[in-house]
Each structure stands twice: as structure tokens, then as C-alpha cells.
Design a protein around this motif. Structure first.
Motif, PDB file in Angstrom:
ATOM      1  N   ASP A  57       0.859  -1.185   0.000  1.00  0.00           N
ATOM      2  CA  ASP A  57       0.000   0.000   0.000  1.00  0.00           C
ATOM      3  C   ASP A  57       0.892   1.230   0.000  1.00  0.00           C
ATOM      4  O   ASP A  57       1.229   1.792   1.039  1.00  0.00           O
ATOM      5  CB  ASP A  57      -0.917  -0.016   1.219  1.00  0.00           C
ATOM      6  N   GLY A  58       1.325   1.636  -1.195  1.00  0.00           N
ATOM      7  CA  GLY A  58       2.243   2.760  -1.301  1.00  0.00           C
ATOM      8  C   GLY A  58       3.680   2.301  -1.133  1.00  0.00           C
ATOM      9  O   GLY A  58       3.985   1.115  -1.044  1.00  0.00           O
ATOM     10  N   GLY A  59       4.595   3.251  -1.105  1.00  0.00           N
ATOM     11  CA  GLY A  59       6.003   2.927  -0.991  1.00  0.00           C
ATOM     12  C   GLY A  59       6.616   2.618  -2.341  1.00  0.00           C
ATOM     13  O   GLY A  59       5.980   2.774  -3.387  1.00  0.00           O
ATOM     14  N   GLU A  60       7.871   2.111  -2.329  1.00  0.00           N
ATOM     15  CA  GLU A  60       8.592   1.912  -3.578  1.00  0.00           C
ATOM     16  C   GLU A  60       8.353   0.556  -4.213  1.00  0.00           C
ATOM     17  O   GLU A  60       8.780   0.320  -5.350  1.00  0.00           O
ATOM     18  CB  GLU A  60      10.092   2.088  -3.351  1.00  0.00           C
ATOM     19  N   ALA A  61       7.674  -0.362  -3.521  1.00  0.00           N
ATOM     20  CA  ALA A  61       7.484  -1.712  -4.048  1.00  0.00           C
ATOM     21  C   ALA A  61       6.022  -1.965  -4.398  1.00  0.00           C
ATOM     22  O   ALA A  61       5.104  -1.323  -3.874  1.00  0.00           O
ATOM     23  CB  ALA A  61       7.967  -2.743  -3.043  1.00  0.00           C
ATOM     24  N   SER A 103      11.438  -7.266   0.379  1.00  0.00           N
ATOM     25  CA  SER A 103      11.771  -8.532   1.024  1.00  0.00           C
ATOM     26  C   SER A 103      12.723  -8.300   2.185  1.00  0.00           C
ATOM     27  O   SER A 103      13.191  -7.183   2.411  1.00  0.00           O
ATOM     28  CB  SER A 103      12.429  -9.469   0.003  1.00  0.00           C
ATOM     29  N   GLN A 104      13.048  -9.375   2.891  1.00  0.00           N
ATOM     30  CA  GLN A 104      14.053  -9.286   3.953  1.00  0.00           C
ATOM     31  C   GLN A 104      15.415  -8.885   3.401  1.00  0.00           C
ATOM     32  O   GLN A 104      16.271  -8.403   4.145  1.00  0.00           O
ATOM     33  CB  GLN A 104      14.192 -10.643   4.659  1.00  0.00           C
ATOM     34  N   SER A 105      15.627  -9.097   2.104  1.00  0.00           N
ATOM     35  CA  SER A 105      16.899  -8.757   1.471  1.00  0.00           C
ATOM     36  C   SER A 105      16.818  -7.456   0.677  1.00  0.00           C
ATOM     37  O   SER A 105      17.609  -7.231  -0.235  1.00  0.00           O
ATOM     38  CB  SER A 105      17.342  -9.915   0.551  1.00  0.00           C
ATOM     39  N   GLY A 106      15.875  -6.598   1.040  1.00  0.00           N
ATOM     40  CA  GLY A 106      15.720  -5.324   0.356  1.00  0.00           C
ATOM     41  C   GLY A 106      14.758  -5.431  -0.813  1.00  0.00           C
ATOM     42  O   GLY A 106      14.021  -6.410  -0.961  1.00  0.00           O
ATOM     43  N   ALA A 110      11.826  -7.841 -10.767  1.00  0.00           N
ATOM     44  CA  ALA A 110      11.646  -8.887 -11.769  1.00  0.00           C
ATOM     45  C   ALA A 110      11.168  -8.196 -13.046  1.00  0.00           C
ATOM     46  O   ALA A 110      10.130  -7.539 -13.045  1.00  0.00           O
ATOM     47  CB  ALA A 110      10.631  -9.919 -11.296  1.00  0.00           C
ATOM     48  N   ARG A 111      11.953  -8.359 -14.106  1.00  0.00           N
ATOM     49  CA  ARG A 111      11.655  -7.671 -15.368  1.00  0.00           C
ATOM     50  C   ARG A 111      11.340  -8.684 -16.450  1.00  0.00           C
ATOM     51  O   ARG A 111      12.058  -9.667 -16.647  1.00  0.00           O
ATOM     52  CB  ARG A 111      12.855  -6.812 -15.779  1.00  0.00           C
ATOM     53  N   ARG A 112      10.240  -8.424 -17.166  1.00  0.00           N
ATOM     54  CA  ARG A 112       9.886  -9.284 -18.279  1.00  0.00           C
ATOM     55  C   ARG A 112      10.862  -9.063 -19.429  1.00  0.00           C
ATOM     56  O   ARG A 112      11.186  -7.932 -19.796  1.00  0.00           O
ATOM     57  CB  ARG A 112       8.458  -8.950 -18.736  1.00  0.00           C
ATOM     58  N   ASP A 113      11.357 -10.162 -20.020  1.00  0.00           N
ATOM     59  CA  ASP A 113      12.307 -10.097 -21.130  1.00  0.00           C
ATOM     60  C   ASP A 113      11.910 -11.177 -22.134  1.00  0.00           C
ATOM     61  O   ASP A 113      12.447 -12.280 -22.121  1.00  0.00           O
ATOM     62  CB  ASP A 113      13.732 -10.310 -20.624  1.00  0.00           C
ATOM     63  N   GLY A 114      10.953 -10.854 -22.998  1.00  0.00           N
ATOM     64  CA  GLY A 114      10.400 -11.856 -23.892  1.00  0.00           C
ATOM     65  C   GLY A 114       9.697 -12.928 -23.088  1.00  0.00           C
ATOM     66  O   GLY A 114       8.848 -12.628 -22.243  1.00  0.00           O
ATOM     67  N   GLU A 115      10.034 -14.195 -23.318  1.00  0.00           N
ATOM     68  CA  GLU A 115       9.453 -15.289 -22.551  1.00  0.00           C
ATOM     69  C   GLU A 115      10.162 -15.480 -21.217  1.00  0.00           C
ATOM     70  O   GLU A 115       9.690 -16.231 -20.359  1.00  0.00           O
ATOM     71  CB  GLU A 115       9.530 -16.596 -23.363  1.00  0.00           C
ATOM     72  N   ALA A 116      11.284 -14.825 -21.032  1.00  0.00           N
ATOM     73  CA  ALA A 116      12.072 -14.982 -19.810  1.00  0.00           C
ATOM     74  C   ALA A 116      11.754 -13.858 -18.818  1.00  0.00           C
ATOM     75  O   ALA A 116      11.077 -12.875 -19.140  1.00  0.00           O
ATOM     76  CB  ALA A 116      13.561 -14.986 -20.141  1.00  0.00           C
ATOM     77  N   ILE A 117      12.255 -14.029 -17.599  1.00  0.00           N
ATOM     78  CA  ILE A 117      12.159 -13.022 -16.549  1.00  0.00           C
ATOM     79  C   ILE A 117      13.563 -12.823 -15.982  1.00  0.00           C
ATOM     80  O   ILE A 117      14.287 -13.800 -15.739  1.00  0.00           O
ATOM     81  CB  ILE A 117      11.190 -13.461 -15.438  1.00  0.00           C
ATOM     82  N   VAL A 118      13.954 -11.568 -15.796  1.00  0.00           N
ATOM     83  CA  VAL A 118      15.267 -11.244 -15.250  1.00  0.00           C
ATOM     84  C   VAL A 118      15.090 -10.709 -13.830  1.00  0.00           C
ATOM     85  O   VAL A 118      14.413  -9.700 -13.616  1.00  0.00           O
ATOM     86  CB  VAL A 118      16.004 -10.211 -16.118  1.00  0.00           C
ATOM     87  N   LEU A 119      15.692 -11.388 -12.873  1.00  0.00           N
ATOM     88  CA  LEU A 119      15.662 -10.966 -11.481  1.00  0.00           C
ATOM     89  C   LEU A 119      16.885 -10.114 -11.179  1.00  0.00           C
ATOM     90  O   LEU A 119      17.982 -10.398 -11.663  1.00  0.00           O
ATOM     91  CB  LEU A 119      15.658 -12.184 -10.548  1.00  0.00           C
ATOM     92  N   ASN A 120      16.711  -9.088 -10.363  1.00  0.00           N
ATOM     93  CA  ASN A 120      17.812  -8.242  -9.899  1.00  0.00           C
ATOM     94  C   ASN A 120      17.969  -8.490  -8.404  1.00  0.00           C
ATOM     95  O   ASN A 120      17.146  -8.055  -7.594  1.00  0.00           O
ATOM     96  CB  ASN A 120      17.500  -6.772 -10.192  1.00  0.00           C
TER      97      ASN A 120
END
Length: 274
Positions: A57-61, A103-106, A110-120
């Protein structure tokens, strides 16, 4: 008895076909359940991880995400995050190509890249650590060329070998590893096939999982290590479990980009007492 239902998905992550990669359960929520109930759901699912997320509810995520093995909550999990992003993109009608997850790790993305997903994800720093003879014996008795610990997750130790066949053929004594005070063991070696820079496996019977099939978090440990060794930014890892999976990694400062696909296997409902 009055009951309530929750949606649940089982996703095979880091694969483009069913029955490969790493299966994760994903449970979207409108608000958090108690920790005890979420742990029991994860135990009932009996997969390496079950992910739960709620809208922010709001914030950066956009969402707040948490991960549970059958026995404990963990601070970071790659394949269940990939699975959750797949559900958000493909089952929940999320608009846009970038998801931000608290998350607990900040904040993770997750970015959509065609059929794949790229996690940062955050790079996992390492520290020199001597591995006990009990661990070496439980792994088969072959002496690693280097050992170290993971700074952010002091339950994990890493053994580096010089031959991928040692890693691929390893048959650990899980009962012994399970007694090592909640320690997970990562084993890794240089790649042995064209297009592979590293071969790794991840054993953590003390945390309720004998061997994790394909692990995003683990590649945030081994990918920076091998990238530095090889003088590369982009490295490709193969996790040599029975299911197996390829993770394409890019080192970006203190972040690691993990690229993979996912497929839907199960879609259903959890029935709980109200």
C-alpha cells in the motif's frame, strides 16, 4: 466447519518445459497469514520453497514477498521469486514489465524479457572459512581446492573443486550433513561444456531439503566468484541436480541479474479453517 480458500500455483522455475527446473509453490494473499500457518502450508506443500506475497500500500514496491522451506523462513530465494513474478505477470493481470518486491533482502525486481524473466538480486559476499573434515567426508572425501562461507547467510558453506565431474557425480551422506547445525553446503567447479562457465549443486538437508534443484540465491554466491576468476561480467551456470537447470547471470556491481523462464504446472485452491 467454516472454511476459507486461498489461490495456489505450482510453477517450474528456471526451465521452459514442465518436470524440469525447480518447482515452487506460490500463494498470493490480500493480507498476511500468521507465520505459523504459512510455515504449515509450506510444510504441507513439501517443496523446497513456498512464496507468499501481498500487495504493498504505497512505498517503492508493488508487493511484499516472503519465502518458506518446509521447516524455516529464508531471507532470499531466487526460483520462488521467479515463480511469483511469473504468476503476477501471467495469472494476475499485472500491467507493466517491471515488478518491485520488498523482502528481507531489500527491494528486488523482476523484469519481463520476452518469454524470460530477469531478477535483480543482491550479490552475496563471501569470506574465507575452513570446512571441517566431517563435511569433506560427507561430500565423498575429495578435498576441495578452496572453501569459504557466505557472509549474509552464515548457515552456508561453499566448497570449490577443480573438476565438474566431481560435482556432477557427488553422492553426499545426507544424514551426516543434516547434523551440521543448520548448515547448507554449496559445491561448485568450472564448467565442462561449451557455453557453461560453472557447474554447481546445493545441499541443505538440515533445512528440510536434501538438494535444491535450481537455486537463484546460490548463483548470487557462485556467479560473482566465477566471474572474477574468469574476468567476465556474464557467466552461465548449470545446476547439476536430477532435474537440472541453466541460469544466465550478469554481474552489475553489488547486484546479480538472473535470467530464466518458468512454466505453470498446477493451479488450485488451499482450503483452511476460517
Amino acid at each position: 466447519m467454516t472454511t476459507q480458500t486461498l489461490p495456489i500455483y505450482q510453477i517450474d522455475a528456471f526451465t521452459d518445459v514442465p518436470f524440469a527446473g525447480n518447482p515452487a509453490a506460490v500463494v498470493p494473499l490480500s493480507g498476511w497469514l500468521s507465520d505459523d500457518v504459512m510455515q504449515k502450508i509450506a510444510m504441507e506443500n513439501n517443496l523446497s520453497e513456498t512464496a507468499f506475497f501481498v500487495p504493498c500500500d504505497g512505498g517503492e514496491a508493488d508487493f511484499h514477498i516472503r519465502w518458506f522451506t518446509p521447516t524455516v523462513e529464508v531471507p532470499l530465494c531466487g526460483h520462488a521469486t521467479l515463480a511469483s513474478a511469473f504468476v503476477i505477470f501471467n495469472q494476475l493481470g499485472f500491467e507493466g514489465d517491471l515488478i518491485k518486491l520488498q523482502s528481507q533482502s531489500g527491494v528486488l525486481t523482476a523484469r519481463r524479457d520476452g518469454e524470460a524473466i530477469v531478477l535483480n538480486f543482491p550479490k552475496q559476499p563471501i569470506k574465507a572459512e575452513t570446512v571441517s573434515s566431517d563435511v569433506i567426508d560427507a561430500l565423498g572425501g575429495v578435498m576441495p581446492v578452496e572453501t569459504f562461507g557466505v557472509v549474509s547467510r552464515d548457515t552456508d558453506i561453499v566448497a570449490v573443486f577443480d573438476d565438474a565431474s566431481i560435482v556432477r557425480n557427488m553422492r553426499p551422506d545426507m544424514s551426516t550433513l543434516a547434523k551440521l547445525a543448520d548448515r547448507g553446503v554449496i559445491v561448485t567447479a568450472p564448467g565442462d561444456k561449451t557455453g557453461l562457465d560453472m557447474v554447481s549443486r546445493y545441499f541443505l538437508p538440515a533445512l528440510g531439503i536434501d538438494e535444491d534443484p535450481v537455486t537463484g540465491y546460490m548463483h548470487c554466491v557462485v556467479a560473482p566468484y566465477w566471474a572474477e576468476k574468469l574476468g567476465q561480467v556474464d557467466v552461465v551456470g548449470y545446476q547439476a541436480s536430477a532435474r537440472g537447470g541453466v541460469v544466465a547471470c550478469k554481474i552489475d556491481g553489488d547486484r546479480v541479474h538472473l535470467k530464466g523462464e518458468a512454466v505453470l504446472f498446477v493451479k488450485g485452491e488451499i482450503v483452511l479453517p476460517a
